[in-house]
Design an enzyme around this catalytic site. Sequence first.
Site, short mmCIF file in Angstrom:
data_model
loop_
_atom_site.label_atom_id
_atom_site.label_comp_id
_atom_site.label_asym_id
_atom_site.label_seq_id
_atom_site.Cartn_x
_atom_site.Cartn_y
_atom_site.Cartn_z
N PRO A 20 -14.49 14.30 -2.61
CA PRO A 20 -15.31 13.89 -1.80
C PRO A 20 -14.95 12.20 -1.78
O PRO A 20 -14.91 11.81 -2.74
CB PRO A 20 -16.95 14.05 -2.23
CG PRO A 20 -16.48 14.65 -3.76
CD PRO A 20 -15.20 15.17 -3.83
N CYS A 104 -21.39 9.32 -8.82
CA CYS A 104 -21.16 8.03 -7.85
C CYS A 104 -21.67 6.81 -8.74
O CYS A 104 -22.85 6.84 -9.14
CB CYS A 104 -21.61 8.11 -6.45
SG CYS A 104 -21.35 6.70 -5.69
N ASN A 204 -10.70 16.25 -12.60
CA ASN A 204 -10.40 15.15 -11.41
C ASN A 204 -10.20 13.67 -12.26
O ASN A 204 -10.81 13.50 -13.06
CB ASN A 204 -11.71 14.98 -10.62
CG ASN A 204 -11.73 13.87 -9.92
OD1 ASN A 204 -12.71 12.85 -9.90
ND2 ASN A 204 -10.85 13.81 -8.79
N GLY A 205 -9.36 13.00 -11.34
CA GLY A 205 -9.04 11.67 -12.07
C GLY A 205 -7.73 11.38 -12.02
O GLY A 205 -6.91 12.10 -12.95
N ASP A 206 -7.05 10.51 -11.21
CA ASP A 206 -5.73 10.04 -11.31
C ASP A 206 -4.78 10.71 -10.88
O ASP A 206 -3.41 10.52 -11.25
CB ASP A 206 -5.46 9.23 -12.73
CG ASP A 206 -6.54 8.01 -13.18
OD1 ASP A 206 -7.44 7.63 -12.26
OD2 ASP A 206 -6.75 7.77 -14.13
N ARG A 229 -8.05 9.72 -4.21
CA ARG A 229 -7.28 8.35 -3.71
C ARG A 229 -6.08 8.93 -3.35
O ARG A 229 -5.38 8.34 -2.17
CB ARG A 229 -7.16 7.13 -4.53
CG ARG A 229 -8.92 6.72 -4.71
CD ARG A 229 -8.91 5.82 -5.91
NE ARG A 229 -8.68 6.67 -7.26
CZ ARG A 229 -8.61 6.20 -8.51
NH1 ARG A 229 -8.76 4.50 -8.62
NH2 ARG A 229 -8.50 7.05 -9.47
C1 LIG Z 1 -13.35 5.38 -1.06
C2 LIG Z 1 -13.74 6.48 -2.28
C3 LIG Z 1 -15.01 7.07 -1.88
C4 LIG Z 1 -15.63 8.17 -2.82
N1 LIG Z 1 -16.63 8.86 -2.52
C5 LIG Z 1 -17.39 9.85 -3.15
C6 LIG Z 1 -18.23 10.42 -2.76
O1 LIG Z 1 -18.74 10.40 -1.78
N2 LIG Z 1 -18.67 11.61 -3.82
C7 LIG Z 1 -18.17 11.78 -4.96
O2 LIG Z 1 -18.66 12.68 -5.83
N3 LIG Z 1 -17.08 11.12 -5.36
C8 LIG Z 1 -16.70 10.16 -4.51
N4 LIG Z 1 -15.80 9.09 -4.90
C9 LIG Z 1 -15.00 9.38 -6.33
C10 LIG Z 1 -13.82 10.52 -6.03
O3 LIG Z 1 -14.21 11.83 -5.53
C11 LIG Z 1 -12.87 10.68 -7.27
O4 LIG Z 1 -14.02 11.36 -8.14
C12 LIG Z 1 -12.25 9.61 -7.67
O5 LIG Z 1 -11.69 8.92 -6.88
C13 LIG Z 1 -11.32 9.93 -8.87
O6 LIG Z 1 -10.34 11.07 -8.46
P1 LIG Z 1 -8.54 10.35 -8.04
O7 LIG Z 1 -8.28 9.54 -8.97
O8 LIG Z 1 -7.93 11.54 -7.56
O9 LIG Z 1 -9.15 9.25 -6.72
C14 LIG Z 1 -15.12 8.31 -4.13
C15 LIG Z 1 -13.88 7.32 -4.38
C16 LIG Z 1 -13.28 6.56 -3.48
C17 LIG Z 1 -12.12 5.91 -4.02
#
Ligand SMILES: Cc1cc2nc3c(=O)[nH]c(=O)nc-3n(C[C@H](O)[C@H](O)[C@H](O)COP(=O)(O)O)c2cc1C
Length: 318
Positions: A20, A104, A204-206, A229
């Site tokens: 999300p 969040c 999840n993460g990175d 991201r």
């Molecule tokens: C721009 C942005 C918006 C996000 N919006 C949500 C959201 O609406 N709900 C949620 O659970 N996490 C949200 N996240 C967190 C991501 O879902 C994810 O947990 C976090 O970015 C780590 O994963 P990644 O390293 O693959 O980005 C958001 C992150 C970003 C950068």
Amino acid sequence: MIIMLRIADCIAVSPLLLAPLAGYSDLPFRLLCREYGAGMCFSEMISCHGIVYQQKKTLAMLASTPDEHPTAFQLFGADPEIMGKASALLAEFSPDCIDINMGCPVPKVTKNGAGAALMANPLLAENIIKRVIEYSELPVTVKFRSGVDSGHITAVSFAKMAENAGVSAVTIHGRTWSQGFTGKAERRIISQVKEAVSIPVIGNGDITTYKEGYAMMDETGCDGVMIGRAALGNPWVFQEKGRPLDLSSILQGVLRHLELIEHYLHPTDRMLGLIKNIAGRYFKYLPGSTALRKMVYESPSLLALQHNLEELRQQSIP
Ligand SMILES: Cc1cc2nc3c(=O)[nH]c(=O)nc-3n(C[C@H](O)[C@H](O)[C@H](O)COP(=O)(O)O)c2cc1C
């Protein structure tokens, strides 16, 4: 080997899922990511109050089509009764799962006790989960973090609480609430959660590539991986071969994204800034990206942007 992810009756044909992303994981982007191989996509967080009080802007976020299934709509809020009522209303919009946001870190959300603040209040979190499950016939999942801060790493007990309350899967982002998006996502906590529960665990993460996603599953034993991201401007992240190196394929991706935006969002001029932000991300790693992004930002309308990109695509076909 093909690995599928099953959450209750909902089957994702790939274990790599779109996370999300508020402001980004709308219907056009979810459809695009599904076309490019994501097993399932999660909507951006949707306010339970907005649904219950039928706010126009919130209801617009619930747009979906049969092509995007399986999909999960994510709810946020801190009032168990309103969360329950919102989940009952969500059924009308036919998601396959309801996800609850308990991760969040944004103050606008946590100051009202929602998002990651629920990790500091597991009793309220449990109450919310139980209410949502009670009101909805859909499988319910929860997304949370490793804990409140480094002194309070509670993901394991939180995951067990969620499992006992009846959720069908959990997603764990390996950072604490206080970390926000700084530091590195901790994989060890994902392994510990996986060992502690018997429902599917999504890590999840990175994660920035398909291979890294599979490596996270190998390393932690998790059943699926959410990518956030790294999917922005890069739906190829869900494919083994990854982001193409040639301009023509990149242009095909961005043009398809714009076509879906045009079709499903009927964008107004007010959305042009966001559309350029989305399109500009596709060129981030390409040689000559500065000139390409300049062209994107100087296009006076969506139509002009599409025309410029299409012209470039014709010229770049090898
Ligand atoms: C721009 C942005 C918006 C996000 N919006 C949500 C959201 O609406 N709900 C949620 O659970 N996490 C949200 N996240 C967190 C991501 O879902 C994810 O947990 C976090 O970015 C780590 O994963 P990644 O390293 O693959 O980005 C958001 C992150 C970003 C950068």
